[in-house]
Design a protein around this motif. Structure first.
Motif, PDB file in Angstrom:
ATOM      1  N   ARG A   6      68.642 -50.664 -56.779  1.00  0.00           N
ATOM      2  CA  ARG A   6      68.437 -49.813 -58.171  1.00  0.00           C
ATOM      3  C   ARG A   6      69.485 -48.762 -58.264  1.00  0.00           C
ATOM      4  O   ARG A   6      70.000 -48.569 -59.337  1.00  0.00           O
ATOM      5  CB  ARG A   6      66.974 -49.381 -58.173  1.00  0.00           C
ATOM      6  N   LEU A   7      69.889 -48.165 -57.224  1.00  0.00           N
ATOM      7  CA  LEU A   7      70.677 -47.442 -56.987  1.00  0.00           C
ATOM      8  C   LEU A   7      72.221 -47.652 -57.345  1.00  0.00           C
ATOM      9  O   LEU A   7      72.825 -47.080 -58.118  1.00  0.00           O
ATOM     10  CB  LEU A   7      70.556 -46.343 -55.673  1.00  0.00           C
ATOM     11  N   ALA A   8      72.418 -48.847 -56.673  1.00  0.00           N
ATOM     12  CA  ALA A   8      73.850 -49.415 -56.841  1.00  0.00           C
ATOM     13  C   ALA A   8      73.939 -49.778 -58.651  1.00  0.00           C
ATOM     14  O   ALA A   8      74.854 -49.580 -59.054  1.00  0.00           O
ATOM     15  CB  ALA A   8      73.725 -50.611 -55.923  1.00  0.00           C
ATOM     16  N   ASP A  45      72.439 -48.535 -61.123  1.00  0.00           N
ATOM     17  CA  ASP A  45      72.555 -47.455 -61.784  1.00  0.00           C
ATOM     18  C   ASP A  45      73.965 -46.788 -61.701  1.00  0.00           C
ATOM     19  O   ASP A  45      74.634 -46.437 -63.017  1.00  0.00           O
ATOM     20  CB  ASP A  45      71.539 -46.241 -61.512  1.00  0.00           C
ATOM     21  N   TYR A  46      74.542 -46.625 -60.792  1.00  0.00           N
ATOM     22  CA  TYR A  46      75.976 -46.206 -60.599  1.00  0.00           C
ATOM     23  C   TYR A  46      76.719 -47.067 -61.202  1.00  0.00           C
ATOM     24  O   TYR A  46      77.822 -46.453 -61.880  1.00  0.00           O
ATOM     25  CB  TYR A  46      76.171 -46.036 -59.030  1.00  0.00           C
ATOM     26  N   ALA A  47      76.529 -48.457 -61.036  1.00  0.00           N
ATOM     27  CA  ALA A  47      77.653 -49.185 -61.592  1.00  0.00           C
ATOM     28  C   ALA A  47      77.721 -49.247 -63.230  1.00  0.00           C
ATOM     29  O   ALA A  47      78.696 -49.317 -63.822  1.00  0.00           O
ATOM     30  CB  ALA A  47      77.448 -50.825 -61.144  1.00  0.00           C
ATOM     31  N   LEU A  48      76.428 -49.160 -63.602  1.00  0.00           N
ATOM     32  CA  LEU A  48      76.633 -48.668 -65.202  1.00  0.00           C
ATOM     33  C   LEU A  48      77.094 -47.563 -65.798  1.00  0.00           C
ATOM     34  O   LEU A  48      77.385 -47.502 -66.842  1.00  0.00           O
ATOM     35  CB  LEU A  48      75.303 -49.119 -65.710  1.00  0.00           C
ATOM     36  N   ALA A  79      75.372 -51.664 -51.614  1.00  0.00           N
ATOM     37  CA  ALA A  79      75.235 -50.601 -52.336  1.00  0.00           C
ATOM     38  C   ALA A  79      76.104 -49.399 -52.157  1.00  0.00           C
ATOM     39  O   ALA A  79      76.697 -48.807 -52.989  1.00  0.00           O
ATOM     40  CB  ALA A  79      73.797 -49.935 -52.599  1.00  0.00           C
ATOM     41  N   MET A  80      76.195 -49.109 -50.869  1.00  0.00           N
ATOM     42  CA  MET A  80      77.214 -47.953 -50.259  1.00  0.00           C
ATOM     43  C   MET A  80      78.658 -48.290 -50.900  1.00  0.00           C
ATOM     44  O   MET A  80      79.519 -47.703 -51.475  1.00  0.00           O
ATOM     45  CB  MET A  80      77.222 -47.643 -48.866  1.00  0.00           C
ATOM     46  N   GLN A  81      79.031 -49.731 -50.639  1.00  0.00           N
ATOM     47  CA  GLN A  81      80.401 -50.310 -51.054  1.00  0.00           C
ATOM     48  C   GLN A  81      80.591 -50.179 -52.535  1.00  0.00           C
ATOM     49  O   GLN A  81      81.562 -49.852 -52.946  1.00  0.00           O
ATOM     50  CB  GLN A  81      80.395 -51.716 -50.341  1.00  0.00           C
ATOM     51  N   VAL A  82      79.561 -50.353 -53.398  1.00  0.00           N
ATOM     52  CA  VAL A  82      79.575 -50.164 -54.801  1.00  0.00           C
ATOM     53  C   VAL A  82      79.806 -48.795 -55.246  1.00  0.00           C
ATOM     54  O   VAL A  82      80.674 -48.637 -56.134  1.00  0.00           O
ATOM     55  CB  VAL A  82      78.369 -50.579 -55.339  1.00  0.00           C
ATOM     56  N   GLY A 114      79.154 -43.289 -51.827  1.00  0.00           N
ATOM     57  CA  GLY A 114      78.065 -43.960 -51.171  1.00  0.00           C
ATOM     58  C   GLY A 114      77.834 -43.391 -49.683  1.00  0.00           C
ATOM     59  O   GLY A 114      76.810 -43.404 -48.961  1.00  0.00           O
ATOM     60  N   TYR A 115      78.894 -42.518 -49.373  1.00  0.00           N
ATOM     61  CA  TYR A 115      79.019 -41.951 -48.027  1.00  0.00           C
ATOM     62  C   TYR A 115      78.219 -40.782 -48.144  1.00  0.00           C
ATOM     63  O   TYR A 115      78.055 -40.021 -47.081  1.00  0.00           O
ATOM     64  CB  TYR A 115      80.397 -41.750 -47.539  1.00  0.00           C
ATOM     65  N   ALA A 116      78.145 -40.322 -49.398  1.00  0.00           N
ATOM     66  CA  ALA A 116      77.561 -38.932 -49.507  1.00  0.00           C
ATOM     67  C   ALA A 116      76.149 -38.641 -49.581  1.00  0.00           C
ATOM     68  O   ALA A 116      75.440 -39.772 -50.126  1.00  0.00           O
ATOM     69  CB  ALA A 116      78.021 -38.369 -50.799  1.00  0.00           C
ATOM     70  N   LYS A 117      75.542 -37.877 -49.070  1.00  0.00           N
ATOM     71  CA  LYS A 117      74.161 -37.631 -48.779  1.00  0.00           C
ATOM     72  C   LYS A 117      73.412 -37.586 -50.066  1.00  0.00           C
ATOM     73  O   LYS A 117      72.265 -38.020 -50.507  1.00  0.00           O
ATOM     74  CB  LYS A 117      73.634 -36.487 -47.891  1.00  0.00           C
TER      75      LYS A 117
END
Length: 390
Positions: free
Chosen positions: A264-266, A268-271, A340-343, A348-351
């Motif tokens: 879901r997080l990936a 949302d970010y990708a859209l 998801a981090m890669q997307v 993706g490295y940020a808290k």
């Protein structure tokens, strides 16, 4: 064979989702940073009647089953908690609830199960030892007869949630290993107070699962009363396996929730994210295909986990199914969270994006509560008929 969720299942799903979303991602990020126990969240779970879903109604539970418990855990974890929340269910409804409801005395059930369901009492479990690890039959913690009770000496490691617990389910030898006809004999289970003379513990600094502390625990001539024995003296091994196989289902449910949350997080970010023009990055197949693959894997895991839970509820053997589900769940969840981090790229490295917490927490379950290698050993022997190689 019916795969449809009942109306009761849908209500449980909605209730668990509502509780989970009330706290959400930022709550868990703050708890993780503070290394603080999610006391408020567990209290809300108990107040919603979710903690005692699989425990008997006469003791404050709902009298449901493991299938319903799996649904609850997955939804709570998917709402923001990630895989770590499943550990709280391991500690309380499993290590506390299953052990007491199936193997405890009537007095234990009356005194402790209602308080477990309400959240007034919390539990931990002491099994793993520094020199035994996955080979639990080599444990050296020993409870020696002392009058009508015992005196316990020994050490445990990687014990979860101990500082917050009222009781700890301790696994110890009551007959020395060298004096038993078989290694699984001479093991007993005890439910004792954490706050007891001779019991001490120290925290382990670790990578993730920060909301639940891990401890080294020391027993120095700890008195155990006769009424604190769970099940039968010297015959606790089969009861322990029953509890641990149930733990696999809980772990898998948490990993499923974490995997769903990562997708879901990936998505949302990708859209939302646009690069190289006006199209969002979600339109690129290089991002779509891995996420779709992981979604398919998680769906297959859910079916196997439900099968294991259904077998448990029917009183049938479920060890291979629960272990197989946990094996693939730990791999699939770790992979999709990393994807998801890669997307998200650098973000993706940020808290603030939350997936780094999911990644740190999920990594634990590649080797805990049972490692991939030990699961494969089990399946090779139990299902393939291959000889034991260790």
């Amino acid at each position: 064979m019916d795969f449809a969720l009942s109306e009761e299942h849908r209500l449980l799903t909605e209730t668990a989702r509502r509780v989970g979303e009330t706290y959400g991602l930022d709550y868990w990020r703050q708890k993780d940073e503070a290394k603080a126990y999610p006391e408020e969240f567990w209290r809300a779970i108990c107040e919603a009647g979710l903690a005692g879903a699989m425990l008997p109604e006469e003791y404050g539970g709902s009298g449901l089953g493991m299938v319903e418990t799996a649904i609850i855990i997955e939804e709570l974890c998917a709402a923001g908690a990630g895989a770590t929340l499943a550990q709280i269910f391991m500690l309380n409804p499993i290590f506390g609830g299953v052990a007491i409801s199936k193997y405890g005395s009537d007095e234990m059930k009356r005194a402790w199960l209602p308080k477990l369901c309400s959240g007034e009492m919390t539990f931990s479990m002491g099994l793993t030892e520094p020199d035994a690890g996955s080979n639990s039959l080599e444990m050296r913690s020993f409870a020696k007869r002392d009058g009508n009770g015992w005196r316990l000496d020994g050490r445990k490691i990687w014990i979860t949630g101990l500082p917050q617990a009222d009781k700890i389910l301790v696994v110890a030898r009551t007959i020395p290993l060298e004096n038993t006809p078989k290694r699984s004999h001479g093991i007993s289970l005890f439910m004792i107070d954490v706050d007891r003379e001779g019991l001490s513990h120290s925290a382990i600094d670790k990578l993730g699962t920060n909301t639940l502390p891990s401890s080294s625990v020391f027993f120095d001539s700890v008195r155990i009363e006769p009424e604190e024995l769970i099940g039968r003296e010297n015959e606790g091994w089969s009861a322990l396996l029953d509890v641990l196989n149930t733990e696999r289902i809980v772990t898998t449910s948490g990993l499923l929730g974490a995997g769903r949350l990562a997708i879901r997080l990936a998505v949302d970010y990708a859209l939302d994210r646009k690069v190289f023009g006006s199209r969002n990055i979600g339109s690129y197949q290089g991002l779509q295909f891995p996420l779709a693959q992981h979604w398919a894997e998680l769906e297959c895991v859910r079916m196997m986990n439900f099968k294991a839970a259904w077998l448990f509820d029917c009183g049938q053997p479920f060890g291979s199914e629960s272990n197989a589900a946990k094996l693939i769940a730990s791999q699939a969840a770790s992979n999709v969270i990393e994807q998801a981090m890669q997307v998200m790229g650098g973000m993706g490295y940020a808290k603030e994006m939350h997936v780094e917490r999911l990644w740190r927490d999920a990594r634990l379950f590649r080797f805990a509560p049972v490692s991939e290698e030990m699961i494969l050993n089990y399946i090779a022997i139990a299902e393939l008929g291959l000889p034991k190689g260790y």
